[in-house]
Design a protein around this motif. Structure first.
Motif, PDB file in Angstrom:
ATOM      1  N   UNK A  46       0.840  -1.480  -0.505  1.00 61.30           N
ATOM      2  CA  UNK A  46       0.193   0.507  -0.505  1.00 61.30           C
ATOM      3  C   UNK A  46       0.748   1.130  -0.024  1.00 61.30           C
ATOM      4  N   UNK A  47       1.892   1.311   0.322  1.00 62.03           N
ATOM      5  CA  UNK A  47       3.501   2.293   0.373  1.00 62.03           C
ATOM      6  C   UNK A  47       3.693   2.583  -0.339  1.00 62.03           C
ATOM      7  N   UNK A  48       3.591   1.742  -1.268  1.00 60.21           N
ATOM      8  CA  UNK A  48       4.094   1.895  -3.209  1.00 60.21           C
ATOM      9  C   UNK A  48       3.912   2.809  -3.709  1.00 60.21           C
ATOM     10  N   UNK A  49       4.605   3.937  -4.378  1.00 59.75           N
ATOM     11  CA  UNK A  49       3.915   4.453  -5.056  1.00 59.75           C
ATOM     12  C   UNK A  49       5.216   5.177  -6.607  1.00 59.75           C
ATOM     13  N   UNK A  50       4.541   5.485  -7.681  1.00 60.69           N
ATOM     14  CA  UNK A  50       5.833   6.137  -8.797  1.00 60.69           C
ATOM     15  C   UNK A  50       6.784   6.689  -8.310  1.00 60.69           C
ATOM     16  N   UNK A  51       7.540   7.167  -7.021  1.00 60.59           N
ATOM     17  CA  UNK A  51       8.641   7.213  -6.880  1.00 60.59           C
ATOM     18  C   UNK A  51       9.117   6.418  -5.841  1.00 60.59           C
ATOM     19  N   UNK A  52       8.531   5.682  -5.717  1.00 57.66           N
ATOM     20  CA  UNK A  52       9.650   4.394  -4.208  1.00 57.66           C
ATOM     21  C   UNK A  52      10.448   3.525  -5.384  1.00 57.66           C
ATOM     22  N   UNK A  53      12.016   3.645  -5.076  1.00 55.97           N
ATOM     23  CA  UNK A  53      12.641   3.150  -5.893  1.00 55.97           C
ATOM     24  C   UNK A  53      13.625   2.135  -5.124  1.00 55.97           C
ATOM     25  N   UNK A  54      12.831   1.909  -3.416  1.00 58.24           N
ATOM     26  CA  UNK A  54      13.841   1.091  -2.983  1.00 58.24           C
ATOM     27  C   UNK A  54      12.954   0.692  -1.152  1.00 58.24           C
ATOM     28  N   UNK A  55      13.467  -1.279  -0.685  1.00 58.55           N
ATOM     29  CA  UNK A  55      12.883  -0.941   0.256  1.00 58.55           C
ATOM     30  C   UNK A  55      14.012  -0.702   1.240  1.00 58.55           C
ATOM     31  N   UNK A  56      13.796  -0.880   2.539  1.00 54.80           N
ATOM     32  CA  UNK A  56      15.432  -0.445   3.442  1.00 54.80           C
ATOM     33  C   UNK A  56      14.529  -1.273   4.828  1.00 54.80           C
ATOM     34  N   UNK A  57      14.653  -3.203   4.918  1.00 54.10           N
ATOM     35  CA  UNK A  57      14.270  -3.957   5.534  1.00 54.10           C
ATOM     36  C   UNK A  57      15.378  -4.089   6.674  1.00 54.10           C
ATOM     37  N   UNK A  58      14.536  -3.889   8.148  1.00 55.72           N
ATOM     38  CA  UNK A  58      15.683  -4.634   8.928  1.00 55.72           C
ATOM     39  C   UNK A  58      14.460  -4.902   9.716  1.00 55.72           C
ATOM     40  N   UNK A  59      16.207  -5.891  10.483  1.00 59.91           N
ATOM     41  CA  UNK A  59      16.121  -7.189  11.025  1.00 59.91           C
ATOM     42  C   UNK A  59      16.930  -7.000  12.853  1.00 59.91           C
ATOM     43  N   UNK A  60      15.582  -6.460  12.946  1.00 62.04           N
ATOM     44  CA  UNK A  60      15.606  -5.712  14.551  1.00 62.04           C
ATOM     45  C   UNK A  60      15.531  -6.935  15.736  1.00 62.04           C
ATOM     46  N   UNK A  61      15.874  -6.658  16.344  1.00 63.31           N
ATOM     47  CA  UNK A  61      15.981  -6.851  18.394  1.00 63.31           C
ATOM     48  C   UNK A  61      17.125  -9.183  17.584  1.00 63.31           C
ATOM     49  N   UNK A  62      17.664  -9.106  16.704  1.00 64.84           N
ATOM     50  CA  UNK A  62      18.166  -9.710  16.341  1.00 64.84           C
ATOM     51  C   UNK A  62      17.274 -11.278  15.124  1.00 64.84           C
ATOM     52  N   UNK A  63      15.886 -10.712  14.930  1.00 67.98           N
ATOM     53  CA  UNK A  63      15.593 -11.417  14.244  1.00 67.98           C
ATOM     54  C   UNK A  63      15.113 -10.969  13.160  1.00 67.98           C
ATOM     55  N   UNK A  64      15.228 -11.598  11.619  1.00 69.12           N
ATOM     56  CA  UNK A  64      14.986 -11.331  10.142  1.00 69.12           C
ATOM     57  C   UNK A  64      13.718 -10.995  10.095  1.00 69.12           C
ATOM     58  N   UNK A  65      13.588 -10.180   9.079  1.00 68.61           N
ATOM     59  CA  UNK A  65      12.250 -10.075   8.168  1.00 68.61           C
ATOM     60  C   UNK A  65      11.128 -11.063   7.875  1.00 68.61           C
ATOM     61  N   UNK A  66      10.088 -11.240   7.228  1.00 70.10           N
ATOM     62  CA  UNK A  66       9.971 -12.170   6.214  1.00 70.10           C
ATOM     63  C   UNK A  66       9.790 -11.889   4.857  1.00 70.10           C
ATOM     64  N   UNK A  67      11.330 -12.415   4.277  1.00 71.78           N
ATOM     65  CA  UNK A  67      11.962 -12.034   3.340  1.00 71.78           C
ATOM     66  C   UNK A  67      11.578 -12.682   1.707  1.00 71.78           C
ATOM     67  N   UNK A  68      11.211 -14.175   2.041  1.00 71.44           N
ATOM     68  CA  UNK A  68      10.096 -14.541   0.974  1.00 71.44           C
ATOM     69  C   UNK A  68       9.000 -12.815  -0.065  1.00 71.44           C
ATOM     70  N   UNK A  69       7.923 -12.801   0.799  1.00 69.64           N
ATOM     71  CA  UNK A  69       7.157 -12.071   0.253  1.00 69.64           C
ATOM     72  C   UNK A  69       7.661 -10.653   0.247  1.00 69.64           C
ATOM     73  N   UNK A  70       8.683  -9.995   0.949  1.00 69.14           N
ATOM     74  CA  UNK A  70       9.295  -8.826   0.619  1.00 69.14           C
ATOM     75  C   UNK A  70       9.783  -8.292  -0.651  1.00 69.14           C
ATOM     76  N   UNK A  71      10.517 -10.049  -0.613  1.00 71.69           N
ATOM     77  CA  UNK A  71      11.482 -10.188  -2.565  1.00 71.69           C
ATOM     78  C   UNK A  71      10.704 -10.138  -3.668  1.00 71.69           C
ATOM     79  N   UNK A  72       8.994 -10.306  -2.797  1.00 67.47           N
ATOM     80  CA  UNK A  72       8.822 -11.055  -4.512  1.00 67.47           C
ATOM     81  C   UNK A  72       7.647  -9.817  -4.169  1.00 67.47           C
TER      82      UNK A  72
END
Length: 362
Positions: free
Chosen positions: A118-144
């Motif tokens: 919902x946050x993506x616009x025509x100006x969006x160029x990148x996603x900066x994921x943060x693996x917080x507290x020692x846990x990784x982000x949910x990377x499969x859907x994010x990469x898709x």
């Protein structure tokens, strides 16, 4: 008193090796971009399962140089978690880009893939994921999502040394994986230090050039660069501690398991666990609606804690020109209730038992 973190005690385990490394670097007479940096870059790349690693001056610089290397236009948008540490956002601003805050999942505290869309616009160029507290982000859907929208993924791995998602190491999913080696990190230097994991020789060359005044050859500058080089002495120290990182992670997981065994999930919101994630517990974070009273109570019992973090980015005074009037209720709920418990290499199971006993009495 149980300290939240005691770096003197934690580093005592490596003291003799660190002193020897200091002597080796001192006697070499070579202090900038020498053998120690090259050795650590190779070792850390191998540890992470990445083709290349480039040492830089700090975790903030690792993020900022990664963004610079992408060649985005000024004002392009980068999606970033609304509950991240301020450094992640500062890197975006220093690269003259626009941070767009996206709410995290309340269970994991990492980016919610559904809200990214919902946050993506025509100006969006990148996603900066943060693996917080020692846990990784949910990377499969994010990469898709990134692939479907032609977006670059940059991983902020400052708190995720050795963390895995579905067996794959933090920093090896996106185009760049940015690491901090701040002294309190699981792999911590004795000062500021950072690194960028990259996947191809061209990106490696760009980061190497940017960290060194924009130069490939001394006194010849191809681009406008920065002074952001990993020190020889810090690289040597990191080489020592990297050899023990798996042991440190095992210890922190042992302490975390004792918390899980002793604490009631009806009294405290405990870190989320799932078989897809191999967490490294840089921070053992619980949540409680009376966080401030709980923290004061523990201090009375001789137990120090921390809050990561007390102020969400959109409420920081320095960022009001970007986020004033915006509301991020999930981030606010996290920042208002989160409490970090002691979980360092210098802590013992007896320490954790004492902490859990006090938590049980609150």
């Amino acid at each position: 008193m149980i300290e939240y973190e005691n770096l003197q005690a934690s580093n005592h385990f490596f003291r003799e090796s660190l002193i020897q490394k200091f002597s080796d670097v001192l006697d070499s007479g070579f202090f900038i971009l020498g053998k120690s940096v090259s050795q650590f870059e190779a070792s850390f790349a191998t540890f992470c399962g990445a083709p290349f690693c480039v040492g830089v001056a700090s975790g903030l610089d690792a993020l900022m140089l990664s963004l610079q290397a992408c060649g985005f236009e000024e004002g392009d948008e980068v999606l970033v978690p609304s509950n991240t540490y301020v450094a992640t956002i500062l890197a975006i601003l220093q690269a003259r880009l626009t941070p767009v805050l996206v709410e995290p999942c309340l269970q994991t505290y990492t980016l919610d893939p559904e809200l990214i869309k919902a946050a993506i616009t025509p100006r969006t160029k990148a996603i900066m994921v943060v693996h917080l507290y020692g846990k990784m982000s949910d990377m499969d859907p994010i990469m898709s999502i990134a692939k479907a929208n032609n977006l670059v993924v940059i991983e902020d791995c400052a708190q995720a040394h050795g963390a895995r998602y579905k067996g794959k190491m933090a920093g090896t999913f996106g185009r760049f994986g940015a690491y901090s080696f701040y002294p309190t990190k699981n792999l911590g230097a004795l000062g500021d230090a950072g690194a960028v994991l990259v996947h191809n020789p061209s990106d490696r060359q760009v980061i190497q050039r940017l960290r060194n005044y924009g130069s490939d050859k001394k006194y010849y500058n191809e681009v406008v660069g920065f002074n952001s080089r990993l020190d020889e002495i810090q690289a040597a120290f990191l080489q020592v501690k990297l050899a023990h990182l798996d042991r440190l992670t095992t210890h922190k997981r042992l302490l975390a398991n004792r918390y899980f065994e002793a604490l009631s999930s009806t009294d405290y919101i405990l870190p989320h666990r799932h078989s897809d994630y191999e967490d490294v517990y840089h921070i053992f974070c619980i949540r409680h609606p009376k966080r401030d009273k709980l923290r004061a109570y523990l201090l009375e019992k001789g137990i120090k804690t921390e809050i990561h973090y007390p102020v969400p980015p959109h409420r920081q005074v320095a960022l009001q020109s970007f986020f004033k009037g915006q509301s991020y209720p999930i981030a606010e709920k996290i920042h208002d209730t989160v409490l970090s418990l002691p979980v360092s290499y210098s802590h013992t199971l007896q320490d954790i038992d004492q902490i859990c006993e006090s938590l049980g009495q609150f």
